[in-house]
Design a protein around this motif. Sequence first.
Motif, PDB file in Angstrom:
ATOM      1  N   SER A   1       0.858  -1.183   0.000  1.00 24.99           N
ATOM      2  CA  SER A   1       0.000   0.000   0.000  1.00 24.99           C
ATOM      3  C   SER A   1       0.895   1.234   0.000  1.00 24.99           C
ATOM      4  O   SER A   1       2.111   1.129   0.096  1.00 24.99           O
ATOM      5  CB  SER A   1      -0.956   0.020   1.203  1.00 24.99           C
ATOM      6  N   GLN A   2       0.273   2.400  -0.089  1.00 27.17           N
ATOM      7  CA  GLN A   2       1.041   3.652  -0.161  1.00 27.17           C
ATOM      8  C   GLN A   2       1.368   4.234   1.205  1.00 27.17           C
ATOM      9  O   GLN A   2       1.984   5.285   1.309  1.00 27.17           O
ATOM     10  CB  GLN A   2       0.294   4.693  -0.992  1.00 27.17           C
TER      11      GLN A   2
ATOM     12  N   MET B   1      -1.246  -0.546  -9.564  1.00 22.81           N
ATOM     13  CA  MET B   1      -1.193   0.725 -10.274  1.00 22.81           C
ATOM     14  C   MET B   1      -1.746   1.872  -9.415  1.00 22.81           C
ATOM     15  O   MET B   1      -1.197   2.977  -9.415  1.00 22.81           O
ATOM     16  CB  MET B   1      -1.972   0.630 -11.588  1.00 22.81           C
ATOM     17  N   ARG B   2      -2.819   1.618  -8.685  1.00 29.23           N
ATOM     18  CA  ARG B   2      -3.408   2.675  -7.844  1.00 29.23           C
ATOM     19  C   ARG B   2      -2.450   3.102  -6.733  1.00 29.23           C
ATOM     20  O   ARG B   2      -2.408   4.265  -6.365  1.00 29.23           O
ATOM     21  CB  ARG B   2      -4.725   2.210  -7.248  1.00 29.23           C
ATOM     22  N   THR B   3      -1.693   2.157  -6.206  1.00 31.23           N
ATOM     23  CA  THR B   3      -0.704   2.487  -5.186  1.00 31.23           C
ATOM     24  C   THR B   3       0.439   3.281  -5.804  1.00 31.23           C
ATOM     25  O   THR B   3       0.930   4.244  -5.205  1.00 31.23           O
ATOM     26  CB  THR B   3      -0.177   1.207  -4.517  1.00 31.23           C
ATOM     27  N   ALA B   4       0.841   2.924  -7.006  1.00 31.93           N
ATOM     28  CA  ALA B   4       1.942   3.622  -7.686  1.00 31.93           C
ATOM     29  C   ALA B   4       1.637   5.105  -7.874  1.00 31.93           C
ATOM     30  O   ALA B   4       2.539   5.942  -7.772  1.00 31.93           O
ATOM     31  CB  ALA B   4       2.244   2.964  -9.030  1.00 31.93           C
TER      32      ALA B   4
ATOM     33  N   PHE C   1       0.308   7.098  -5.916  1.00 25.90           N
ATOM     34  CA  PHE C   1       0.631   7.814  -4.684  1.00 25.90           C
ATOM     35  C   PHE C   1       2.109   7.720  -4.325  1.00 25.90           C
ATOM     36  O   PHE C   1       2.713   8.714  -3.946  1.00 25.90           O
ATOM     37  CB  PHE C   1      -0.220   7.285  -3.524  1.00 25.90           C
ATOM     38  N   VAL C   2       2.689   6.530  -4.421  1.00 27.88           N
ATOM     39  CA  VAL C   2       4.071   6.372  -3.956  1.00 27.88           C
ATOM     40  C   VAL C   2       5.079   7.101  -4.839  1.00 27.88           C
ATOM     41  O   VAL C   2       6.173   7.411  -4.380  1.00 27.88           O
ATOM     42  CB  VAL C   2       4.476   4.895  -3.757  1.00 27.88           C
ATOM     43  N   LYS C   3       4.716   7.414  -6.045  1.00 30.34           N
ATOM     44  CA  LYS C   3       5.616   8.203  -6.893  1.00 30.34           C
ATOM     45  C   LYS C   3       5.863   9.584  -6.269  1.00 30.34           C
ATOM     46  O   LYS C   3       6.888  10.204  -6.517  1.00 30.34           O
ATOM     47  CB  LYS C   3       5.065   8.329  -8.310  1.00 30.34           C
ATOM     48  N   HIS C   4       4.955  10.043  -5.418  1.00 22.82           N
ATOM     49  CA  HIS C   4       5.116  11.326  -4.739  1.00 22.82           C
ATOM     50  C   HIS C   4       6.219  11.295  -3.682  1.00 22.82           C
ATOM     51  O   HIS C   4       6.634  12.338  -3.193  1.00 22.82           O
ATOM     52  CB  HIS C   4       3.797  11.791  -4.116  1.00 22.82           C
ATOM     53  N   TYR C   5       6.691  10.096  -3.324  1.00 16.89           N
ATOM     54  CA  TYR C   5       7.823   9.984  -2.404  1.00 16.89           C
ATOM     55  C   TYR C   5       9.145  10.243  -3.127  1.00 16.89           C
ATOM     56  O   TYR C   5      10.183  10.311  -2.490  1.00 16.89           O
ATOM     57  CB  TYR C   5       7.877   8.599  -1.758  1.00 16.89           C
ATOM     58  N   GLY C   6       9.106  10.346  -4.454  1.00 14.38           N
ATOM     59  CA  GLY C   6      10.328  10.576  -5.221  1.00 14.38           C
ATOM     60  C   GLY C   6      10.981   9.301  -5.716  1.00 14.38           C
ATOM     61  O   GLY C   6      12.149   9.299  -6.086  1.00 14.38           O
ATOM     62  N   ILE C   7      10.243   8.220  -5.758  1.00 16.28           N
ATOM     63  CA  ILE C   7      10.765   6.928  -6.227  1.00 16.28           C
ATOM     64  C   ILE C   7      11.046   7.026  -7.727  1.00 16.28           C
ATOM     65  O   ILE C   7      10.208   7.514  -8.491  1.00 16.28           O
ATOM     66  CB  ILE C   7       9.753   5.804  -5.934  1.00 16.28           C
TER      67      ILE C   7
ATOM     68  N   PRO D   1      -8.789  -4.306  -1.701  1.00 13.65           N
ATOM     69  CA  PRO D   1      -9.066  -2.872  -1.826  1.00 13.65           C
ATOM     70  C   PRO D   1      -9.825  -2.253  -0.657  1.00 13.65           C
ATOM     71  O   PRO D   1      -9.826  -1.045  -0.509  1.00 13.65           O
ATOM     72  CB  PRO D   1      -9.876  -2.775  -3.114  1.00 13.65           C
ATOM     73  N   TYR D   2     -10.458  -3.052   0.168  1.00 14.82           N
ATOM     74  CA  TYR D   2     -11.204  -2.490   1.291  1.00 14.82           C
ATOM     75  C   TYR D   2     -10.411  -2.573   2.590  1.00 14.82           C
ATOM     76  O   TYR D   2     -10.909  -2.225   3.643  1.00 14.82           O
ATOM     77  CB  TYR D   2     -12.557  -3.183   1.428  1.00 14.82           C
ATOM     78  N   LEU D   3      -9.183  -3.047   2.501  1.00 12.15           N
ATOM     79  CA  LEU D   3      -8.295  -3.107   3.659  1.00 12.15           C
ATOM     80  C   LEU D   3      -7.163  -2.119   3.416  1.00 12.15           C
ATOM     81  O   LEU D   3      -6.196  -2.422   2.755  1.00 12.15           O
ATOM     82  CB  LEU D   3      -7.721  -4.518   3.839  1.00 12.15           C
ATOM     83  N   LYS D   4      -7.280  -0.948   3.901  1.00  9.83           N
ATOM     84  CA  LYS D   4      -6.277   0.105   3.841  1.00  9.83           C
ATOM     85  C   LYS D   4      -6.575   1.106   2.739  1.00  9.83           C
ATOM     86  O   LYS D   4      -6.868   2.228   3.013  1.00  9.83           O
ATOM     87  CB  LYS D   4      -4.867  -0.475   3.668  1.00  9.83           C
ATOM     88  N   SER D   5      -6.430   0.691   1.466  1.00  7.32           N
ATOM     89  CA  SER D   5      -6.637   1.634   0.357  1.00  7.32           C
ATOM     90  C   SER D   5      -7.019   0.864  -0.899  1.00  7.32           C
ATOM     91  O   SER D   5      -6.915  -0.359  -0.953  1.00  7.32           O
ATOM     92  CB  SER D   5      -5.363   2.444   0.119  1.00  7.32           C
ATOM     93  N   ALA D   6      -7.426   1.600  -1.928  1.00  5.17           N
ATOM     94  CA  ALA D   6      -7.908   0.969  -3.165  1.00  5.17           C
ATOM     95  C   ALA D   6      -6.863   0.095  -3.841  1.00  5.17           C
ATOM     96  O   ALA D   6      -7.199  -0.884  -4.490  1.00  5.17           O
ATOM     97  CB  ALA D   6      -8.380   2.049  -4.133  1.00  5.17           C
ATOM     98  N   GLY D   7      -5.580   0.409  -3.693  1.00  2.00           N
ATOM     99  CA  GLY D   7      -4.523  -0.375  -4.340  1.00  2.00           C
ATOM    100  C   GLY D   7      -3.868  -1.394  -3.440  1.00  2.00           C
ATOM    101  O   GLY D   7      -2.846  -1.972  -3.795  1.00  2.00           O
ATOM    102  N   SER D   8      -4.437  -1.669  -2.277  1.00  2.00           N
ATOM    103  CA  SER D   8      -3.830  -2.623  -1.340  1.00  2.00           C
ATOM    104  C   SER D   8      -3.960  -4.055  -1.835  1.00  2.00           C
ATOM    105  O   SER D   8      -4.918  -4.407  -2.515  1.00  2.00           O
ATOM    106  CB  SER D   8      -4.498  -2.515   0.035  1.00  2.00           C
ATOM    107  N   PHE D   9      -2.978  -4.870  -1.453  1.00  2.00           N
ATOM    108  CA  PHE D   9      -2.993  -6.291  -1.798  1.00  2.00           C
ATOM    109  C   PHE D   9      -2.140  -7.068  -0.800  1.00  2.00           C
ATOM    110  O   PHE D   9      -1.396  -6.493  -0.025  1.00  2.00           O
ATOM    111  CB  PHE D   9      -2.498  -6.523  -3.233  1.00  2.00           C
ATOM    112  N   MET D  10      -2.265  -8.376  -0.850  1.00  2.00           N
ATOM    113  CA  MET D  10      -1.466  -9.284  -0.031  1.00  2.00           C
ATOM    114  C   MET D  10      -0.606 -10.136  -0.966  1.00  2.00           C
ATOM    115  O   MET D  10      -0.978 -10.335  -2.132  1.00  2.00           O
ATOM    116  CB  MET D  10      -2.353 -10.216   0.798  1.00  2.00           C
TER     117      MET D  10
END
Length: 149
Positions: A71-72, A96-99, A101-107, A135-144
Amino acid sequence: MSDKPVEIFDNIFRVGACQQVNELYTNSYLMVDGDEGILFGPGSVIDFEETFANITKIIPIEKLKYAVLHSQDPSICASLPLFEQNGFSGKIVTHMRTAYFVKHYGITSFFIYTNLAANRLILESGRVIYFMNTPYLKSAGSFMAYDNV
């Protein structure tokens, strides 16, 4: 908790920092499969130094081929730019949905989108890591992640 890597299964290690920060522990795990290292949840900026040291006690950073971001959340992946600055040149595995957001960290690393890669990662050995969307555990792009070994 230990201040060193803890092998929890064959070649799977808990490498997250052992200090509790804001009532949270970093749940970072390293899987070593042949010459490939897969980091699940690099962790926060606060925990970077200890997590990085624990990983490099097991494998050189150059062998870290993938970082999986479930997740992000900053506690899961905000340290990734620090890994890049310290030699990580692998690929980022995330939804993709997590990406977005995480691109904002400067990755700056290359992204593999789980939702476009049949929700799996095939390692050089043929071992397959499967991803299940949550998607209902944490954020839309979450996965296990699931390893059937």
